[in-house]
Motif scaffolding. Structure first.
Motif, mmCIF file in Angstrom:
data_model
loop_
_atom_site.group_PDB
_atom_site.id
_atom_site.type_symbol
_atom_site.label_atom_id
_atom_site.label_comp_id
_atom_site.label_asym_id
_atom_site.label_seq_id
_atom_site.Cartn_x
_atom_site.Cartn_y
_atom_site.Cartn_z
ATOM 1 N N ILE A 29 0.937 -1.163 0.095
ATOM 2 C CA ILE A 29 -0.388 0.104 0.284
ATOM 3 C C ILE A 29 1.213 1.188 -0.055
ATOM 4 O O ILE A 29 0.415 2.315 -0.715
ATOM 5 C CB ILE A 29 -1.122 0.429 1.368
ATOM 6 N N GLU A 30 1.910 1.390 1.032
ATOM 7 C CA GLU A 30 2.689 2.390 0.783
ATOM 8 C C GLU A 30 3.275 2.893 -0.560
ATOM 9 O O GLU A 30 3.738 3.579 -0.819
ATOM 10 C CB GLU A 30 3.712 2.120 2.180
ATOM 11 N N GLN A 31 3.724 1.076 -1.149
ATOM 12 C CA GLN A 31 4.501 1.615 -2.462
ATOM 13 C C GLN A 31 3.538 1.883 -3.599
ATOM 14 O O GLN A 31 4.266 2.993 -4.315
ATOM 15 C CB GLN A 31 4.898 0.060 -2.709
ATOM 16 N N ALA A 32 2.355 2.041 -3.445
ATOM 17 C CA ALA A 32 1.490 2.205 -4.307
ATOM 18 C C ALA A 32 0.806 3.822 -3.992
ATOM 19 O O ALA A 32 -0.416 4.539 -4.746
ATOM 20 C CB ALA A 32 0.605 1.671 -4.792
ATOM 21 N N GLY A 33 1.508 3.957 -2.875
ATOM 22 C CA GLY A 33 1.067 5.793 -2.327
ATOM 23 C C GLY A 33 -0.220 5.382 -1.823
ATOM 24 O O GLY A 33 -0.898 6.603 -2.371
ATOM 25 N N ARG A 34 -0.893 4.450 -1.508
ATOM 26 C CA ARG A 34 -1.712 4.578 -1.335
ATOM 27 C C ARG A 34 -2.794 4.871 0.698
ATOM 28 O O ARG A 34 -3.883 5.096 0.461
ATOM 29 C CB ARG A 34 -3.381 4.034 -2.791
ATOM 30 N N GLU A 35 -2.094 4.959 1.230
ATOM 31 C CA GLU A 35 -2.283 4.988 2.922
ATOM 32 C C GLU A 35 -3.395 6.404 3.096
ATOM 33 O O GLU A 35 -3.338 7.334 1.798
ATOM 34 C CB GLU A 35 -0.712 5.568 2.969
ATOM 35 N N GLY A 36 -3.797 5.993 3.399
ATOM 36 C CA GLY A 36 -4.458 6.995 4.000
ATOM 37 C C GLY A 36 -6.227 6.882 2.806
ATOM 38 O O GLY A 36 -7.578 7.078 4.155
ATOM 39 N N ARG A 46 15.671 1.041 1.500
ATOM 40 C CA ARG A 46 14.578 1.077 0.874
ATOM 41 C C ARG A 46 14.472 1.270 -0.842
ATOM 42 O O ARG A 46 13.849 0.760 -1.563
ATOM 43 C CB ARG A 46 12.841 1.619 1.317
ATOM 44 N N PRO A 47 15.402 2.534 -1.494
ATOM 45 C CA PRO A 47 15.070 3.287 -2.556
ATOM 46 C C PRO A 47 16.209 1.657 -3.329
ATOM 47 O O PRO A 47 16.007 1.594 -4.773
ATOM 48 C CB PRO A 47 16.292 4.430 -2.585
ATOM 49 N N VAL A 48 16.865 1.075 -3.043
ATOM 50 C CA VAL A 48 17.145 -0.430 -3.521
ATOM 51 C C VAL A 48 16.042 -0.831 -4.309
ATOM 52 O O VAL A 48 16.050 -1.443 -5.608
ATOM 53 C CB VAL A 48 18.611 -0.853 -2.753
ATOM 54 N N TYR A 49 15.126 -0.975 -3.535
ATOM 55 C CA TYR A 49 14.081 -1.979 -4.107
ATOM 56 C C TYR A 49 13.144 -0.976 -4.580
ATOM 57 O O TYR A 49 12.494 -1.523 -6.178
ATOM 58 C CB TYR A 49 13.259 -2.762 -3.591
ATOM 59 N N TYR A 50 12.986 0.052 -4.079
ATOM 60 C CA TYR A 50 11.467 0.725 -4.877
ATOM 61 C C TYR A 50 11.996 2.018 -5.411
ATOM 62 O O TYR A 50 10.684 3.033 -6.559
ATOM 63 C CB TYR A 50 10.877 1.386 -3.762
ATOM 64 N N GLY A 51 12.882 2.223 -5.269
ATOM 65 C CA GLY A 51 13.721 3.335 -6.547
ATOM 66 C C GLY A 51 14.141 2.827 -7.485
ATOM 67 O O GLY A 51 14.044 1.618 -8.080
ATOM 68 N N GLY A 52 14.146 3.893 -8.707
ATOM 69 C CA GLY A 52 14.839 3.708 -9.802
ATOM 70 C C GLY A 52 15.508 4.371 -11.146
ATOM 71 O O GLY A 52 15.745 5.433 -10.387
ATOM 72 N N LEU A 53 15.608 4.259 -12.539
ATOM 73 C CA LEU A 53 16.040 5.021 -13.062
ATOM 74 C C LEU A 53 15.284 5.406 -13.888
ATOM 75 O O LEU A 53 14.332 4.103 -14.525
ATOM 76 C CB LEU A 53 17.095 4.439 -13.447
ATOM 77 N N PHE A 54 14.749 6.583 -14.419
ATOM 78 C CA PHE A 54 13.721 6.800 -15.281
ATOM 79 C C PHE A 54 11.731 5.858 -15.520
ATOM 80 O O PHE A 54 11.586 5.052 -16.437
ATOM 81 C CB PHE A 54 14.088 6.335 -16.722
ATOM 82 N N PRO A 60 15.650 -5.084 0.650
ATOM 83 C CA PRO A 60 15.034 -3.456 1.163
ATOM 84 C C PRO A 60 13.333 -3.709 0.862
ATOM 85 O O PRO A 60 13.034 -2.967 1.097
ATOM 86 C CB PRO A 60 15.484 -2.472 -0.282
ATOM 87 N N ARG A 61 12.807 -4.509 0.611
ATOM 88 C CA ARG A 61 11.681 -4.394 -0.300
ATOM 89 C C ARG A 61 10.966 -4.629 1.408
ATOM 90 O O ARG A 61 9.875 -3.584 1.870
ATOM 91 C CB ARG A 61 10.951 -5.963 -1.447
ATOM 92 N N LEU A 62 11.040 -5.767 1.500
ATOM 93 C CA LEU A 62 10.361 -5.625 3.508
ATOM 94 C C LEU A 62 11.091 -5.481 4.586
ATOM 95 O O LEU A 62 10.540 -5.788 5.213
ATOM 96 C CB LEU A 62 8.863 -6.976 3.639
ATOM 97 N N GLY A 63 12.300 -5.682 4.527
ATOM 98 C CA GLY A 63 13.521 -5.469 5.406
ATOM 99 C C GLY A 63 13.783 -6.866 6.565
ATOM 100 O O GLY A 63 13.225 -6.335 7.278
ATOM 101 N N SER A 64 12.807 -7.616 6.427
ATOM 102 C CA SER A 64 12.341 -8.639 7.382
ATOM 103 C C SER A 64 13.376 -10.069 6.361
ATOM 104 O O SER A 64 13.404 -10.039 5.361
ATOM 105 C CB SER A 64 11.801 -8.995 7.941
ATOM 106 N N ALA A 65 14.100 -10.346 7.034
ATOM 107 C CA ALA A 65 13.532 -12.762 6.534
ATOM 108 C C ALA A 65 13.217 -13.487 8.128
ATOM 109 O O ALA A 65 13.457 -13.096 8.899
ATOM 110 C CB ALA A 65 15.118 -12.533 6.305
ATOM 111 N N SER A 66 12.905 -14.485 7.658
ATOM 112 C CA SER A 66 12.341 -15.728 8.269
ATOM 113 C C SER A 66 12.629 -16.991 7.735
ATOM 114 O O SER A 66 12.979 -17.548 6.811
ATOM 115 C CB SER A 66 11.084 -14.727 8.658
ATOM 116 N N ALA A 67 11.962 -18.132 8.279
ATOM 117 C CA ALA A 67 12.086 -19.169 7.985
ATOM 118 C C ALA A 67 12.004 -19.284 6.602
ATOM 119 O O ALA A 67 11.576 -20.523 6.320
ATOM 120 C CB ALA A 67 11.733 -20.236 9.249
ATOM 121 N N THR A 68 10.269 -18.918 6.408
ATOM 122 C CA THR A 68 9.572 -18.441 5.431
ATOM 123 C C THR A 68 9.707 -17.819 4.163
ATOM 124 O O THR A 68 9.203 -18.041 2.596
ATOM 125 C CB THR A 68 7.449 -18.591 5.192
#
Lengths: 311, 334
Positions: free
Chosen positions: A226-233, B171-179, B249-257
């Protein structure tokens, strides 16, 4: 080879200790997701506490990652450790019913936790969370707070009885409220699956008012999408089970995460303690003990926040 | 080398007359895209396409390495667990360092650690397979269990989460980018092109195919069999590390799954793409198409109510089989 085998068996025999001690076997699923991790955490803590308090009690704790292995574990417990009581959270109901029944018939006290066996009357004590109430509590919150015609998407867990009961409770609570359930798909109680599923829900539906993620791991994935899509709120997200990160957001008054529903993994402590009491004390302990699911709100969140819990 | 000449001759012939065996995976991909367009108008939206490509990147990056391993007649079942373990380790170390250093150096160290531990894990697999002569299937089945248990142990059965400040920085490593194209997609694309070039136009790629098709003959033809095989596992380990760098960076976590069943998805993608499971022939572009096919199926099933969610696995199975059937060699049986 044969020699070591014999020596090994002799060692196990020695290890079984004095015949007077009462041995409690505990068999639970391995820590493969957050909730099961907390279950393991609470089981180990309870065993340590009880061992220190009752020197005459002995414990065997095994964790399994599939039903077949759990059956073997139970057989080993009976054969090599001669257990007096068994606390078991069946990995699956059907395959474990007959083995647990055989153990119960041999005179061992049986406590079944959370996932019921497929036949009634086998166990002496049944300790469980209330899955129907888990779904119903979330559904009732939606029915009470959302407007008529509000649009909800649902994330289901791994297809199982637990999941079915929760969803049935949720749907029963929504009946007649005018709330529209847009879609229900499985995210398997997994953050990554929930992230992908929420991304797809967001591309599919231009309007979503609430997400019932039904589990806090799924809620984490949904919130990131939801945060990625910017649709929080635009929408609220209600998870479940009381993960501490979620409870923290609630107590800080987060608008997106207003409430949560409990399904305490510490129920394993309840089960072990009651079994130990039943073995050592005179208080009657047989029957059913059902833990209700409570609604965590900003007002009562403090009570549900455990700093040192892994979950 | 005479083998080289005949391989390039084959390639030239293939390029002139593309048969279904070559373009099979592409046909399946196009069919899925057409179905998607018919089912949901949002299917071709920018958001949906970037979502699907970005989520394909992890398995895609791993599957590129898997293509080389399988082409050389090997197999690696441990990559999913390895990814989870490397992610868990990197998160743990970054959290531990966070107090004593500034954010950026910690992040760079964490990334370096992920790459190095992936490389090391791949090396361990490779050295035990090539030097100790343990069957790849069994050895990697073993390491699969080891890494999965280790991450569960590191996380104490729960979830390892990156501290809030590091997560915001990373975070930007997954969510950011170029163009408007996010980093995971860019990295996946670059690695795919590189992998294709290495497979087609280098001695290493041809050596992989030679070993996979007949190890003894390759040895007699003075191919450094042990070194090349070892290299395929090391490269795969490194690619697992790169996938983890994009995943954390996507969810910032790792677990057994984390990374559960990634190994099978990667192997499925490689085979759907036309690489032979028994080795001897591999193509990286096919693997990329295979990965996209697998992600698109999941995406399409989420975008519709067309089938009961209980049947998702069945649909995936049917599409995988169809994609492979499409490229069956109808001529001389291989």
């Amino acid at each position: 080879m044969k020699k070591t085998l014999i020596a090994g068996t002799a060692l196990i025999g020695l290890y079984a200790g004095p015949a007077l001690a009462e041995t409690i076997g505990i068999s639970i699923p391995a820590a493969t997701h957050g909730w099961a991790g907390a279950l393991n955490f609470h089981a180990e803590r309870t065993v340590e506490r009880l061992k220190a308090a009752n020197p005459e009690l002995d414990f065997v704790l095994t964790t399994t990652s599939d039903p077949g292995q759990q059956v073997s574990d139970l057989e080993d417990m009976v054969a090599t450790r001669n257990i007096d009581a068994l606390v078991v959270l069946p990995f699956e109901s059907e395959p474990l019913t007959a083995p647990v029944q055989r153990i119960a018939e041999s005179g061992v006290w049986v406590t079944v936790v959370d996932r019921g066996l497929s036949q009634e009357g086998i166990e002496n004590l049944y300790v469980a969370g209330d899955n129907d109430s888990f779904g119903r509590t979330a559904g009732k919150y939606f029915a009470d707070t959302l407007e008529d015609g509000a649009k909800v998407v649902v994330m289901r867990g791994i297809a199982s009885t637990v999941d079915n009961e929760r969803v049935a409770g949720f749907q029963a609570a929504l009946e007649g409220s005018g709330i529209e359930v847009l879609a229900m798909d499985h995210a398997n109680w997994n953050r990554d699956n929930a992230f992908n599923l929420m991304q797809d829900y967001l591309s599919r539906f231009p309007e979503i008012d609430a997400v019932w993620a039904a589990d806090d791991d799924q809620a984490v994935g949904a919130l990131a999408a939801i945060e990625q899509a910017g649709r929080e709120g635009e929408m609220i997200v209600v998870g479940g089970a009381g993960m501490k990160e979620m409870v923290d957001r609630i107590r800080k008054g987060d608008k997106t995460v207003p409430v949560n529903v409990t399904y305490p993994p510490s129920m394993i402590s309840t089960a072990i303690e009651m079994t130990a009491l039943g073995l050592t004390g005179a208080a009657p302990m047989s029957g059913e003990f059902i833990l209700a699911s409570e609604l965590i709100t900003p007002e009562n969140a403090e009570k549900f926040y455990f700093e040192d819990s892994p979950y | 080398m005479s083998g080289t000449a005949s391989i390039s001759k084959n390639r030239a012939r293939g390029a002139r007359r593309p048969d279904l065996r070559v373009i099979g995976p592409l046909v399946a991909l196009v069919a899925l895209v057409l179905i998607g367009m018919a089912l949901n108008p949002n299917f071709l939206s920018y958001a949906n396409i970037t979502n699907v490509l970005a989520r394909s990147a992890f398995i895609g990056i791993i599957a590129i390495g898997m293509t080389f391993v399988i082409t050389a007649g090997g197999l690696d079942l441990s990559v999913g667990s390895m990814a989870a373990f490397v992610a868990g380790l990197a998160i743990l170390v970054m959290n531990a360092l966070a107090g004593s250093m500034a954010g950026l150096p910690v992040l760079l160290l964490g990334i370096a650690l992920a790459l190095l531990s992936g490389l090391a894990a791949g090396f361990i697999n490779g050295i035990l397979i090539t030097r100790a002569g343990i069957e790849a299937f069994i050895l990697t089945l073993g390491t699969m269990g080891i890494y999965r248990s280790l991450v569960t142990w590191l996380a104490d059965g729960g979830t390892l989460s990156l501290g809030y400040e590091l997560r915001e920085l990373y975070r930007p490593v997954y969510y950011g980018g170029l163009f408007g194209v996010s980093w995971p997609i860019i990295v996946f694309a670059l690695l795919a092109v590189l992998g294709e070039v290495v497979m087609r136009h280098t001695a290493f790629g041809r050596h992989c195919a030679a070993i996979g098709s007949n190890e003894k003959v390759a040895r007699y033809s003075s191919v450094a069999v042990t070194r090349v095989k070892l290299a395929t596992y090391v490269i795969l380990g490194l690619l697992v590390g790169i996938a983890v760098v994009m995943y954390v960076p996507r969810l910032g976590s790792a677990s057994a799954t984390t990374g559960l069943l990634w190994e099978l998805e990667a192997i499925a993608a490689v085979i759907i793409g036309g690489t032979l499971l028994k080795g001897g022939f591999g193509r990286v572009w096919g693997t990329v198409v295979g990965v996209l096919i697998l992600s698109l199926i999941g995406n399409l099933l989420n975008l519709t109510d067309f089938v009961s969610p209980y049947l998702n696995g069945a649909i995936q199975g049917v599409v995988i089989i169809l994609a492979v059937v499409l490229q069956r060699d109808t001529g001389a049986a291989r």
